[in-house]
Scaffold this active site. Structure first.
Site, PDB file in Angstrom:
ATOM      1  N   LEU A  18      19.205  -8.425   7.580  1.00 31.87           N
ATOM      2  CA  LEU A  18      17.852  -8.111   7.071  1.00 31.87           C
ATOM      3  C   LEU A  18      16.849  -8.431   8.164  1.00 31.87           C
ATOM      4  O   LEU A  18      16.995  -9.448   8.850  1.00 31.87           O
ATOM      5  CB  LEU A  18      17.598  -8.954   5.820  1.00 31.87           C
ATOM      6  CG  LEU A  18      16.172  -9.157   5.273  1.00 31.87           C
ATOM      7  CD1 LEU A  18      16.250  -9.439   3.770  1.00 31.87           C
ATOM      8  CD2 LEU A  18      15.424 -10.299   5.952  1.00 31.87           C
ATOM      9  N   ASN A  19      15.847  -7.555   8.367  1.00 33.51           N
ATOM     10  CA  ASN A  19      14.671  -8.014   9.105  1.00 33.51           C
ATOM     11  C   ASN A  19      13.406  -7.648   8.339  1.00 33.51           C
ATOM     12  O   ASN A  19      13.328  -8.014   7.155  1.00 33.51           O
ATOM     13  CB  ASN A  19      14.689  -7.666  10.597  1.00 33.51           C
ATOM     14  CG  ASN A  19      14.801  -6.221  10.966  1.00 33.51           C
ATOM     15  OD1 ASN A  19      15.758  -5.566  10.610  1.00 33.51           O
ATOM     16  ND2 ASN A  19      13.852  -5.689  11.687  1.00 33.51           N
ATOM     17  N   ASP A  20      12.452  -7.003   8.944  1.00 30.65           N
ATOM     18  CA  ASP A  20      11.103  -6.891   8.351  1.00 30.65           C
ATOM     19  C   ASP A  20      11.038  -6.538   6.863  1.00 30.65           C
ATOM     20  O   ASP A  20      11.752  -5.642   6.408  1.00 30.65           O
ATOM     21  CB  ASP A  20      10.323  -5.766   9.052  1.00 30.65           C
ATOM     22  CG  ASP A  20      10.439  -5.798  10.542  1.00 30.65           C
ATOM     23  OD1 ASP A  20      11.005  -6.746  11.085  1.00 30.65           O
ATOM     24  OD2 ASP A  20       9.968  -4.836  11.175  1.00 30.65           O
ATOM     25  N   GLN A  36      14.121  -4.028   6.118  1.00 30.35           N
ATOM     26  CA  GLN A  36      14.993  -3.460   7.138  1.00 30.35           C
ATOM     27  C   GLN A  36      16.403  -3.974   6.909  1.00 30.35           C
ATOM     28  O   GLN A  36      16.623  -5.188   6.839  1.00 30.35           O
ATOM     29  CB  GLN A  36      14.489  -3.869   8.522  1.00 30.35           C
ATOM     30  CG  GLN A  36      13.237  -3.135   8.938  1.00 30.35           C
ATOM     31  CD  GLN A  36      13.546  -1.683   9.229  1.00 30.35           C
ATOM     32  OE1 GLN A  36      14.152  -1.364  10.245  1.00 30.35           O
ATOM     33  NE2 GLN A  36      13.159  -0.781   8.328  1.00 30.35           N
ATOM     34  N   TYR A  80      13.102   2.910  10.292  1.00 32.79           N
ATOM     35  CA  TYR A  80      12.472   1.643  10.649  1.00 32.79           C
ATOM     36  C   TYR A  80      11.291   1.326   9.740  1.00 32.79           C
ATOM     37  O   TYR A  80      11.017   2.030   8.784  1.00 32.79           O
ATOM     38  CB  TYR A  80      12.048   1.676  12.118  1.00 32.79           C
ATOM     39  CG  TYR A  80      13.179   1.392  13.099  1.00 32.79           C
ATOM     40  CD1 TYR A  80      14.487   1.205  12.658  1.00 32.79           C
ATOM     41  CD2 TYR A  80      12.936   1.302  14.462  1.00 32.79           C
ATOM     42  CE1 TYR A  80      15.518   0.936  13.555  1.00 32.79           C
ATOM     43  CE2 TYR A  80      13.959   1.040  15.371  1.00 32.79           C
ATOM     44  CZ  TYR A  80      15.248   0.860  14.914  1.00 32.79           C
ATOM     45  OH  TYR A  80      16.249   0.597  15.811  1.00 32.79           O
ATOM     46  N   SER A  81      10.558   0.288  10.126  1.00 32.45           N
ATOM     47  CA  SER A  81       9.578  -0.302   9.205  1.00 32.45           C
ATOM     48  C   SER A  81       8.467   0.635   8.768  1.00 32.45           C
ATOM     49  O   SER A  81       8.114   1.582   9.466  1.00 32.45           O
ATOM     50  CB  SER A  81       8.979  -1.542   9.851  1.00 32.45           C
ATOM     51  OG  SER A  81       9.954  -2.552   9.841  1.00 32.45           O
ATOM     52  N   ARG A 140       5.118   2.673  16.247  1.00 34.66           N
ATOM     53  CA  ARG A 140       5.898   2.562  15.004  1.00 34.66           C
ATOM     54  C   ARG A 140       5.202   1.734  13.932  1.00 34.66           C
ATOM     55  O   ARG A 140       4.120   1.221  14.127  1.00 34.66           O
ATOM     56  CB  ARG A 140       7.273   1.946  15.286  1.00 34.66           C
ATOM     57  CG  ARG A 140       7.253   0.591  15.966  1.00 34.66           C
ATOM     58  CD  ARG A 140       8.703   0.139  16.245  1.00 34.66           C
ATOM     59  NE  ARG A 140       8.759  -0.907  17.248  1.00 34.66           N
ATOM     60  CZ  ARG A 140       8.900  -0.700  18.557  1.00 34.66           C
ATOM     61  NH1 ARG A 140       8.999   0.524  19.030  1.00 34.66           N
ATOM     62  NH2 ARG A 140       8.936  -1.714  19.404  1.00 34.66           N
ATOM     63  N   ASP A 141       5.855   1.639  12.803  1.00 31.03           N
ATOM     64  CA  ASP A 141       5.502   0.737  11.695  1.00 31.03           C
ATOM     65  C   ASP A 141       4.196   1.101  10.986  1.00 31.03           C
ATOM     66  O   ASP A 141       3.242   0.319  10.955  1.00 31.03           O
ATOM     67  CB  ASP A 141       5.438  -0.727  12.189  1.00 31.03           C
ATOM     68  CG  ASP A 141       6.679  -1.138  12.966  1.00 31.03           C
ATOM     69  OD1 ASP A 141       7.735  -0.518  12.739  1.00 31.03           O
ATOM     70  OD2 ASP A 141       6.596  -2.054  13.801  1.00 31.03           O
ATOM     71  N   GLU A 193       3.643  -4.844  17.037  1.00 26.03           N
ATOM     72  CA  GLU A 193       4.452  -4.249  15.978  1.00 26.03           C
ATOM     73  C   GLU A 193       3.856  -4.587  14.615  1.00 26.03           C
ATOM     74  O   GLU A 193       3.068  -5.518  14.468  1.00 26.03           O
ATOM     75  CB  GLU A 193       5.889  -4.793  16.039  1.00 26.03           C
ATOM     76  CG  GLU A 193       6.634  -4.415  17.317  1.00 26.03           C
ATOM     77  CD  GLU A 193       8.116  -4.770  17.260  1.00 26.03           C
ATOM     78  OE1 GLU A 193       8.446  -5.893  16.854  1.00 26.03           O
ATOM     79  OE2 GLU A 193       8.942  -3.905  17.610  1.00 26.03           O
TER      80      GLU A 193
END
Ligand code: FRU
Length: 755
Positions: A18-20, A36, A80-81, A140-141, A193
């Site tokens: 797991l991330n963001d 994520q 992605y995020s 991104r994001d 980010e």
């Protein structure tokens, strides 16, 4: 699988990485947290998409599975995020579609959906041509919100001069955005980010996660940082770090229905030189607790755990010289004099110094997993609140003006807590969300052919079973937490059972193993008339030798319901353990659930079985019987007269299942009948266990606890029985017991989730 570091309060992936946090929102009556997610790799090395958790209270989270997959040409190297906007009753998701060309290629993709677990229809709304010339391909994001009827978006980016910045876009609809301007700040790294912009108390804040800020002794100590600026016109205030612990990155926020601004971060760090011990167990990382943001008099952001967390508090205990606390817990400390404040939690030490800085340090490799010390300039420390979960600690200093979040890995579940220079109060934090089953877990041997005598079967296939274990499995397949209490033999079948239960997610950390007897086995055959013949191998089996002293109160401190059956109520130690478990679970306020699940062939006489059932019946809150069992116990097959006689002792709710017809649920307030879902059954093994497991899960989802059982409305009881019937209608169309149980997601599937 090692469960001792499974967090109780923090969101973790069931497996993998797991991330963001992504797409935080309140939609369709529930809080949603996406994140994520690489389900197949604890180190994040498999394609990354979004995972999904859902909650009705910001405390207890149900895992809903994978959500957005990297499965198109526009996001093939990672979904992605991104973020979510609830607009006009729909959920709008915006995320980064990552494509690894020699130059990074990042699209912004929009999904509009009716349900949070139904993500289809991806549409690319921005691609590299749409980004301004002064940024590199690192963009991104997207964080999107609607303000005064306009759709607004902020993206993280890198300038061609190697500086971090954000790009602001605007549009009249969710799929047409035009570039407006960028914002940046000298000397704040090479890439920004995961930006976020929101208003609070009349100020506009931007949180962002800069990469490449130079490390300092008291600030920016981690590989990457996360903090906020105030936006004033086209300018940005000075940057202020949001968290000075080892593990915090990529925070995002959303507005709760009551207007609170809630922030959640990733409690992890990219490219860190320290590690997480859970990798050995096939998963890594968690999110921080949801935090309420408020504004201090000087405009600084204050973070505090959402107020809901206080619902989990037990009694307040004063921290003296030598206090031991069971994880998870929290400590609230208020300065008591002029000196330094020193607090220790197991191997973790928090210390404030006279020069206005404080330090969080870990004494050894065991607790720190190579985390040593983090420092912060806080000024004088007046109050400290520490939330200590099974493998992580969040420290809120001076009303939440400073926060330090760090993973740590204590060897034991009880930690010594000390406090100097402060008056400290400790609260145990406990969920009552776990189904605990006690009794037999065994191997069922399933015949390769049915419709014949036992002696005609020429081979049997092993399957993990045992009614109490099946009930755990049903509850956990639906996303609930469960724990099995039993004893297995020190033999390969014991290993098979532990392995299977772990694989599904049933907590087996309290299972004991013995050399005195083998794991129980049960061979089954099915005669032509449908009658089942069992041949049990338990003379005695390991489970029967489970002794009351093997129980510990800790097994029940998160117990929602304790479930048991009659197979373990014979004249052996396990029966006494049942009595003790009932006493312990009751003292924690848990529901006691009893499914007699009669197996006559295990008893010397029918009388002995009856008297065991009658001995335990008054001890339960929920009694589940089948039509045949009703007659066996009461001597009457007339449902309307027999059921009322079962309300003995503390019984508050009686469920009577009538096979293909349906089920009655009766309490003091009335009777609900739920017709069975008509299906072509192929295998009814474990159907009754699935029914009670699913019923208890639904009861818990409806927020019903022990004290509500007598008064809960027939409408809710019918809802629970309907849910359990639907669960069974899927289970009986598949083979086996545990393998036939559907997940919550499969139950939403309108085709009934066949195979
Ligand atoms: C931050 C981040 C984001 C990106 C995501 C990929 O941790 O690098 O910028 O979208 O992770 O998982």
């Amino acid at each position: 699988m090692i469960y001792k570091w499974r967090q109780k309060l923090h969101i973790e992936p069931p497996t993998g990485w797991l991330n963001d946090p992504n797409g935080l929102c309140f939609f369709d009556g529930r809080y949603h947290v996406f994140f994520q997610y690489s389900p197949d790799s604890a180190t994040g090395n498999s394609p990354r998409g979004w995972g999904h958790y859902e909650s009705s209270d910001l405390l207890s989270w149900n895992f809903k599975g994978e959500s957005i997959l990297p499965d198109t040409a526009y996001d093939c190297d990672g979904a992605y995020s991104g973020s979510a906007v609830v607009y006009d009753g729909r959920l709008h998701i915006f995320y980064t579609g990552n494509v690894n060309t020699p130059e990074n290629h990042a699209n912004v993709i929009h999904i509009c959906c009716e349900h949070a677990d139904d993500m289809g229809g991806k549409k690319v709304i921005l691609s590299p041509e749409d980004y301004p010339d002064f940024v590199t391909s690192q963009v991104r994001d997207p964080k999107v919100w609607v303000e005064d009827g306009k759709w607004k978006m902020v993206l993280g980016a890198q300038t061609v001069n190697n500086g971090g910045c954000v790009l602001l876009y605007e549009g009249d609809s969710p799929d047409s955005f035009r570039f407006v301007k960028s914002l940046s700040h000298e000397g704040m790294g090479y890439m920004w980010e995961c930006p976020d912009i929101f208003e609070l108390d009349g100020n506009t804040y931007m949180t962002v996660s800069p990469q490449g800020i130079g490390h300092e002794e008291y600030r920016y100590q981690n590989t990457f940082s996360s903090g906020y600026f105030r936006i004033k016109g086209d300018g940005l205030s000075d940057y202020c770090e949001l968290d000075c612990g080892f593990d915090f990155y990529a925070p995002q926020s959303f507005e709760a229905p009551d207007g609170r601004r809630i922030l959640i971060g990733w409690m992890g760090m990219g490219d860190a030189n320290y590690w997480n011990k859970t990798v050995e167990s096939g998963y890594q990382h968690c999110l921080t607790l949801p935090r309420e943001l408020t504004v201090a008099g000087d405009g600084a952001l204050l973070q505090n755990p959402v107020r809901e967390l206080k619902q989990l508090r037990g009694n307040a205990e004063v921290v003296g010289e030598d206090k031991w606390a069971r994880l998870p817990f929290e400590v609230e400390a208020v300065r008591s004099g002029e000196g330094e404040i020193i607090m220790t939690i197991g191997g973790a030490k928090f210390e404030s110094f006279d020069d206005g800085h404080c330090e969080l340090s870990f004494t050894d490799e065991q607790t720190g997993a190579s985390r040593s010390v983090r420092k912060a300039k806080t000024g004088r420390v007046d109050d400290v609140r520490m939330i200590v979960d099974t493998s992580g600690i969040e420290i809120y200093i001076n009303g939440g003006r400073y926060v330090m979040s760090t993973r740590f890995y204590p060897e034991y579940r009880e930690l010594k807590v000390t406090a100097q220079g402060a008056t400290s109060v400790l609260y145990g934090l406990a969920f009552h969300d776990t189904l605990v089953s006690i009794g037999e877990a065994l191997i069922d041997f399933i015949p390769n052919k049915t419709g014949c005598e036992f002696c005609e079967v020429d081979s049997f296939a092993p399957a993990v079973g045992g009614a109490p274990a099946n009930v755990c499995a049903a509850f956990t397949r639906l996303g609930g937490k469960s724990r099995m209490i039993t004893q297995l033999g020190n033999d390969p079948f014991g290993e098979v059972i532990t392995g299977k239960l772990n694989e599904i997610g049933v907590d087996t950390s309290y299972v004991t193993y013995t050399d005195e007897a083998n794991t129980a086995l049960a061979f089954v055959s099915l005669k032509a008339d449908g009658d089942r013949v069992f041949s049990f191998y338990r003379k005695p089996s390991a489970d029967m030798l489970y002794e009351p002293y093997m129980l510990s109160p800790y097994m029940f401190d998160d117990c929602y319901a304790l479930h048991f059956c009659s197979v373990s109520l014979g004249d052996f130690p396990m029966k006494k353990a049942h009595k003790a478990a009932i006493t312990l679970a009751s003292s924690h306020g848990a529901i006691i659930s009893f499914d007699p699940n009669l197996r006559l062939m295990l008893w010397d006489s029918a009388d002995k079985l009856t008297s065991a059932v009658l001995e335990f019946l008054p001890e339960c809150d929920i009694l589940k019987v089948s039509e045949e069992e009703l007659e066996f116990i009461t001597g009457s097959s007339d449902i309307s007269t027999a059921i009322p006689t079962l309300f003995a002792g503390r019984v508050k709710l009686v469920i009577c299942t009538c096979g293909g017809k349906g089920a009655y649920v009766v309490n003091a307030g009335g009777t609900a009948f739920s017709p069975a879902v008509p299906v072509e059954a192929v295998d009814t093994t474990g159907a009754g266990d699935g029914f009670i497991g699913a019923f208890l899960w639904r009861l818990k989802s409806n927020g019903i606890g022990r004290k509500d059982l007598s008064s809960v409305s027939s409408r809710i009881l019918k809802d629970c029985a309907d849910f359990a019937n639907r669960f069974c209608s899927i289970s009986v169309r598949r083979n086996g017991a545990i393998p036939s149980y559907p997940t919550y997601g499969e139950m939403q599937n309108p085709d009934g989730g066949k195979n």
